[in-house]
Design a protein around this motif. Structure first.
Motif, PDB file in Angstrom:
ATOM      1  N   UNK A 295       0.840  -1.199   0.000  1.00  0.00           N
ATOM      2  CA  UNK A 295       0.000   0.000   0.000  1.00  0.00           C
ATOM      3  C   UNK A 295       0.875   1.248   0.000  1.00  0.00           C
ATOM      4  N   UNK A 296       1.458   1.508  -1.162  1.00  0.00           N
ATOM      5  CA  UNK A 296       2.399   2.607  -1.326  1.00  0.00           C
ATOM      6  C   UNK A 296       1.874   3.926  -0.773  1.00  0.00           C
ATOM      7  N   UNK A 297       0.639   4.248  -1.137  1.00  0.00           N
ATOM      8  CA  UNK A 297       0.086   5.547  -0.762  1.00  0.00           C
ATOM      9  C   UNK A 297      -0.315   5.585   0.707  1.00  0.00           C
ATOM     10  N   UNK A 298      -0.250   4.445   1.377  1.00  0.00           N
ATOM     11  CA  UNK A 298      -0.628   4.424   2.784  1.00  0.00           C
ATOM     12  C   UNK A 298       0.564   4.601   3.719  1.00  0.00           C
ATOM     13  N   UNK A 299       1.771   4.572   3.160  1.00  0.00           N
ATOM     14  CA  UNK A 299       2.969   4.565   4.010  1.00  0.00           C
ATOM     15  C   UNK A 299       3.026   5.727   5.016  1.00  0.00           C
ATOM     16  N   UNK A 300       2.756   6.981   4.586  1.00  0.00           N
ATOM     17  CA  UNK A 300       2.847   8.066   5.573  1.00  0.00           C
ATOM     18  C   UNK A 300       1.887   7.881   6.747  1.00  0.00           C
ATOM     19  N   UNK A 301       0.772   7.213   6.499  1.00  0.00           N
ATOM     20  CA  UNK A 301      -0.249   7.072   7.539  1.00  0.00           C
ATOM     21  C   UNK A 301       0.117   6.012   8.563  1.00  0.00           C
ATOM     22  N   UNK A 302       1.014   5.127   8.178  1.00  0.00           N
ATOM     23  CA  UNK A 302       1.533   4.179   9.160  1.00  0.00           C
ATOM     24  C   UNK A 302       2.500   4.908  10.097  1.00  0.00           C
ATOM     25  N   UNK A 303       3.269   5.804   9.516  1.00  0.00           N
ATOM     26  CA  UNK A 303       4.218   6.563  10.342  1.00  0.00           C
ATOM     27  C   UNK A 303       3.464   7.413  11.360  1.00  0.00           C
ATOM     28  N   UNK A 304       2.333   7.982  10.970  1.00  0.00           N
ATOM     29  CA  UNK A 304       1.554   8.825  11.874  1.00  0.00           C
ATOM     30  C   UNK A 304       0.603   8.044  12.764  1.00  0.00           C
ATOM     31  N   UNK A 305       0.564   6.729  12.599  1.00  0.00           N
ATOM     32  CA  UNK A 305      -0.267   5.920  13.483  1.00  0.00           C
ATOM     33  C   UNK A 305      -1.732   5.853  13.089  1.00  0.00           C
ATOM     34  N   UNK A 306      -2.091   6.465  11.963  1.00  0.00           N
ATOM     35  CA  UNK A 306      -3.493   6.381  11.521  1.00  0.00           C
ATOM     36  C   UNK A 306      -3.773   4.954  11.044  1.00  0.00           C
ATOM     37  N   UNK A 307      -2.824   4.414  10.301  1.00  0.00           N
ATOM     38  CA  UNK A 307      -2.880   2.980   9.998  1.00  0.00           C
ATOM     39  C   UNK A 307      -2.038   2.290  11.063  1.00  0.00           C
ATOM     40  N   UNK A 308      -2.684   1.495  11.890  1.00  0.00           N
ATOM     41  CA  UNK A 308      -1.988   0.966  13.064  1.00  0.00           C
ATOM     42  C   UNK A 308      -1.278  -0.353  12.807  1.00  0.00           C
TER      43      UNK A 308
ATOM     44  N   UNK B 257       0.855  14.885  13.984  1.00  0.00           N
ATOM     45  CA  UNK B 257      -0.064  13.975  14.702  1.00  0.00           C
ATOM     46  C   UNK B 257       0.673  13.225  15.811  1.00  0.00           C
ATOM     47  N   UNK B 258       1.970  12.999  15.592  1.00  0.00           N
ATOM     48  CA  UNK B 258       2.796  12.307  16.586  1.00  0.00           C
ATOM     49  C   UNK B 258       3.363  13.274  17.618  1.00  0.00           C
ATOM     50  N   UNK B 259       2.842  14.511  17.630  1.00  0.00           N
ATOM     51  CA  UNK B 259       3.282  15.527  18.609  1.00  0.00           C
ATOM     52  C   UNK B 259       4.724  15.960  18.402  1.00  0.00           C
ATOM     53  N   UNK B 260       5.216  15.827  17.195  1.00  0.00           N
ATOM     54  CA  UNK B 260       6.581  16.274  16.910  1.00  0.00           C
ATOM     55  C   UNK B 260       6.519  17.671  16.290  1.00  0.00           C
ATOM     56  N   UNK B 261       7.287  18.590  16.839  1.00  0.00           N
ATOM     57  CA  UNK B 261       7.293  19.938  16.264  1.00  0.00           C
ATOM     58  C   UNK B 261       7.890  19.860  14.868  1.00  0.00           C
ATOM     59  N   UNK B 262       7.126  20.291  13.879  1.00  0.00           N
ATOM     60  CA  UNK B 262       7.523  20.052  12.496  1.00  0.00           C
ATOM     61  C   UNK B 262       7.654  21.350  11.707  1.00  0.00           C
ATOM     62  N   UNK B 263       8.778  21.463  11.042  1.00  0.00           N
ATOM     63  CA  UNK B 263       9.036  22.589  10.144  1.00  0.00           C
ATOM     64  C   UNK B 263       9.069  22.044   8.727  1.00  0.00           C
TER      65      UNK B 263
END
Lengths: 564, 564
Positions: free
Chosen positions: A40-53, A171-177
């Protein structure tokens, strides 16, 4: 028949399954360099953010499942080292055993995809700099977050992956620039549409810095320092590099296949390369743009899947053709949705196409039913024929629907007149009796038939300041007081007829309201009475985002929040 | 120019505003029988259920606001008693003062709408029986609920209003029974698609009784008794009668205008009636069906609004034509959405159009991203050309998007091949790389090119029971055990290739799975190996709803829950 396929995601996996459905007896082998197939190529970022668990949700298909269902031999961790088109063989390395071997083919399908671009900057090879393309990349980033609990991250690049990563890091509470070289994120949008996204991302806590090209990276004991070209620097715990992808076509090049723009593989409408036994699909190929007809590289999953199907069809003797890509794309960022299809101003200008544009501001559904939110739709059309060339939408609920309706209209060669006539399904929770897409059609129709003349925000600064034109703002007094065009006078629409004496008849009148709707009514009143008028496309509300963006940028780049 | 308009909702109000925008100097008067103008007609049921909380949200426009913005004279509580086409005058009664007067016109627009049908049954005039058409009706029903706190209600009729009312009554904690004369609710759906809705409505607490025509009503001291034609009866506190509407065309008839089907006003493509100075729009007119070309009465807000615009255009000298209605409609019921556009089987058969059909079962978006739900799409297409004739969708999230894409495709004369090629905007929260609409196209394409042959649920009972055909179920063992076609054998798809010896080669094989997808793969395997196959369209999952519906009906009609 023996068919080999290089690349087991999107296009490659689709081609393999389709081949099998069309030919039960063919021998089909898929070589995939990574350890996963059809993931699921397009799902990869959502695993990092925990939306896809669940890890497994990303990798539902396995070589075993492909074998069982399709009798296809999928070889993961298998790198094709070279193609020998003359002999019709591949030379392959099993990355786990290190063994190499040769495999012959009757037909070959290339679906190598694209690779993340890594610019040759000092310090770029730091292991605190990540790219995201494969399942392995994803697990690496996720692991870094879990183990090192970074408090800050910098995303470099504001395209799809960069923005989705920024959202998921926040979403992971990391301050992001987010550092973006140019003045806007989300390249499929024009700058004026991107401004709304900029404002929204900032409201969600993203430290967005535009016009911020990077000079070098410097690894530190407890993080990494990014030196910008403007001489400033910022420190962070990790960097996610997402400045784009380029076709992964080294193999194709070495095999002597014809390459085009960006070294993408040149194919004909049957997706056949310059070698008649080799087909190519997906992010690695050059396509013709459906609207402009120009050659383009459009790395998107939808087209890749369709191309996989078409390549398989042709190999199995069905004359199937690919009609080109129109770049329909969409992204969800927090609750906002940005979408586009067809040409934007940048690509239309590059193609030399004569266009005009309309900006519509519409509620997602009947405002008397709870939950409606506004969306902005920018639509380009051919000034001669009224044909829809492209559309961009920024909003919340219902953006995905309207972009798909517009994408369908573009596919069908429809005009603004056609959009006005579309009979879409209406009930209060879903739409309005005049859908936002109908409204786009109405405005285009009015322009084509001369019932309204527009002016655009770019022209505001060119309006004469010598009193030779009237700037008329027809919003309410309180709206006007909160900010208006310099030099404009305020006559609210509902009292316009009584106050016509305030408007000089021999001067052109530049009317505006918040969205362009009330000012259109004012335009009609005035022009019926003999005034020469122009209506501000998109209204002051649209322009305000641009003003805000321009004013914000400089402050933001030097603001606080990340260690400098 | 003086233009009079009869009816101030949807079509009438749109026509009035458009007229003014096109002609600042025309005298425009709108006569509205009710006390409200341009009110939120489609929102009325939601006020009764408390979803729309503020009365004012329904009636945002007033005669004063119309006057201010458009300089239009809107006269509410004004009933037009007669039209004199020869003199070009109207005879009007002011319902508040009782005064009558005459008003002349140059052009007249009729937008009288439709009226709720009240069958001539004994007891029908009880004041415990309500109909819902106007704002006044709405307030009356809301007041009854607030004051009398009914514990039960019966809705008669399962069309849009009946179903929306049932939902809103249940939301108000009122035990609600819906009586429907025929075997299905929601007439724009075919019976097989309605079955899913029936099951869902029952799961939400609706006491749904199909095939339940009413004989008479009997008012009781503390309620009302409904006698059904089958001899049973039920008592309830209030009845909401919603068995449909008919064009409100008594005035037009008396004026000698030509009427058509259902006494709807006959108009030409410019929406001109048989009298050249009288135009008509909205629920009261006869239109041509965009797909079948047949005359039809399609009372929907979207078409009414477009017609209002077109009538105004023509009156102002712009040759604007109405291309017909395609009946795009949608309804939200609790979390379910049902939508349709174009022809269904009933209307296609009535029109004598040769069609075939496909049933698709697709997730609303990529299943690895949270929140995906399934939808069923039934699509009719022309067997010769592949042109899409109509589509019906039942599901949850994303149904509205797909029906609008299909509605656009129908407007554009697109075929199944075109649907396969549509490039829709994909990201995991919104869709799949192969959108459900693409999947519809793929299946149609496969049928048109002979790559799959289908059989439908209606044919199951006609399959020979003498062992001359094989019924093959390719689902997993556990799925099969929970219910399967009588006489079917089970070979799961993933072990089909090893078990071919179990399938006799000289007998036709009728394959099924749950949705039609796995069985399609089985079909391809078998047919490539020389078997003669048929694939069950929609699969066992689709058929199961029909079985459930048929078994439920009888029990439900005699179940408990309402006093009998």
């Amino acid at each position: 028949m023996k068919v080999l396929i290089i690349g087991g995601v999107a296009g490659g996996a689709t081609a393999a399954a389709r081949l099998r459905r069309l030919n039960e007896k063919a021998e089909i082998i898929v070589f995939e360099k990574s350890g996963y197939v059809s993931y699921a190529n397009c799902g990869l970022p959502y695993y990092i953010g925990g939306i896809i668990e669940n890890k497994k949700a990303l990798t539902l298909q396995t070589p075993a499942s492909f074998k069982k269902r399709f009798n296809i031999d999928v070889r993961v961790n298998s790198e094709v080292l070279s193609i020998n088109p003359k002999e019709r063989t591949l030379f392959i390395k099993d990355l786990q055993s290190g063994k190499t071997y040769t495999e012959s083919y009757d037909k070959l399908i290339l679906s190598p995809g694209a690779k993340a671009i890594k610019p040759a900057l000092p310090g770029i090879d730091s292991d605190k700099i990540f790219t995201l393309r494969t399942v392995e990349d994803t697990f690496r980033i996720r692991e870094c977050i879990e183990r090192q609990k970074p408090s800050s991250a910098v995303v470099v690049g504001g395209g799809f992956i960069g923005l989705e990563m920024a959202e998921n890091l926040i979403q992971e509470q990391i301050h992001t620039t987010l550092l973006q070289r140019s003045s806007q994120v989300m390249p499929p949008l024009d700058y004026d549409m991107a401004c709304q996204l900029h404002a929204y991302l900032r409201s969600q806590g993203l430290d967005l810095r535009l016009n911020s090209p990077i000079a070098s990276y410097e690894e530190m004991a407890d993080g990494i320092k990014i030196h910008l070209k403007d001489g400033t620097a910022l420190e962070t715990d990790m960097v996610l590099l997402a400045i784009g992808v380029s076709p992964d076509t080294q193999l194709a090049k070495e095999a002597g296949l014809t390459l085009g723009a960006k070294d993408a593989i040149v194919v004909d409408e049957h997706l056949q390369t310059s070698d008649k036994d080799i087909y190519a699909v997906g992010d690695a190929i050059q396509v013709s743009h459906f609207v402009s007809g120009l050659e383009a590289v459009i790395p998107l999953a939808g087209p890749a899947n369709k191309q996989g199907r078409i390549a398989a069809d042709n190999i199995c003797g069905r004359q199937s053709t690919y009609q080109g890509s129109q770049g329909s794309s969409i992204i969800k960022l927090f609750d906002m949705t940005c979408a586009s299809t067809g040409l934007n101003e940048k690509t239309a200008q590059a193609a030399g196409i004569k266009y005009d544009k309309v900006i519509n501001f519409s509620p997602s559904h009947a405002t008397y039913y709870p939950g409606a939110s506004d969306m902005t739709i920018k639509t380009l059309f051919d000034t001669e024929t009224g044909r829809i060339l492209g559309s961009q939408i920024v909003g919340f609920d219902g953006v995905d629907k309207r972009v798909d309706v517009l994408a369908t209209a573009i596919r069908g060669g429809m005009t603004g007149y056609d959009l006005a006539e579309l009979e879409l399904a209406y009930a209060p929770p879903f739409s309005s009796a005049k859908d936002p897409v109908n409204m786009v059609g109405f405005v285009i129709e009015n322009i084509l038939e001369g019932r309204v003349k527009q002016y655009h925000w770019e022209e505001i600064k060119e309006l004469p300041q010598d009193g030779s034109v009237t700037l008329l703002d027809v919003r309410t007094e309180s709206e006007y007081r909160e900010g208006a065009l310099a030099g404009s006078i305020n006559i609210p629409l509902d009292s316009l007829r009584e106050n016509l004496h305030q408007i000089e008849k021999n001067k052109p009148v530049y009317v505006n309201c918040y969205s362009g709707l009330r000012s259109y009514v004012a335009f009609r009143i005035l022009s019926e009475l003999g005034y020469c008028c122009y209506n501000l496309s998109g209204g002051y509300g649209f322009y305000e985002y641009i003003l805000y963006d321009k004013s914000f940028d400089d402050t933001a780049r030097h603001g606080c929040g990340v260690k400098i």
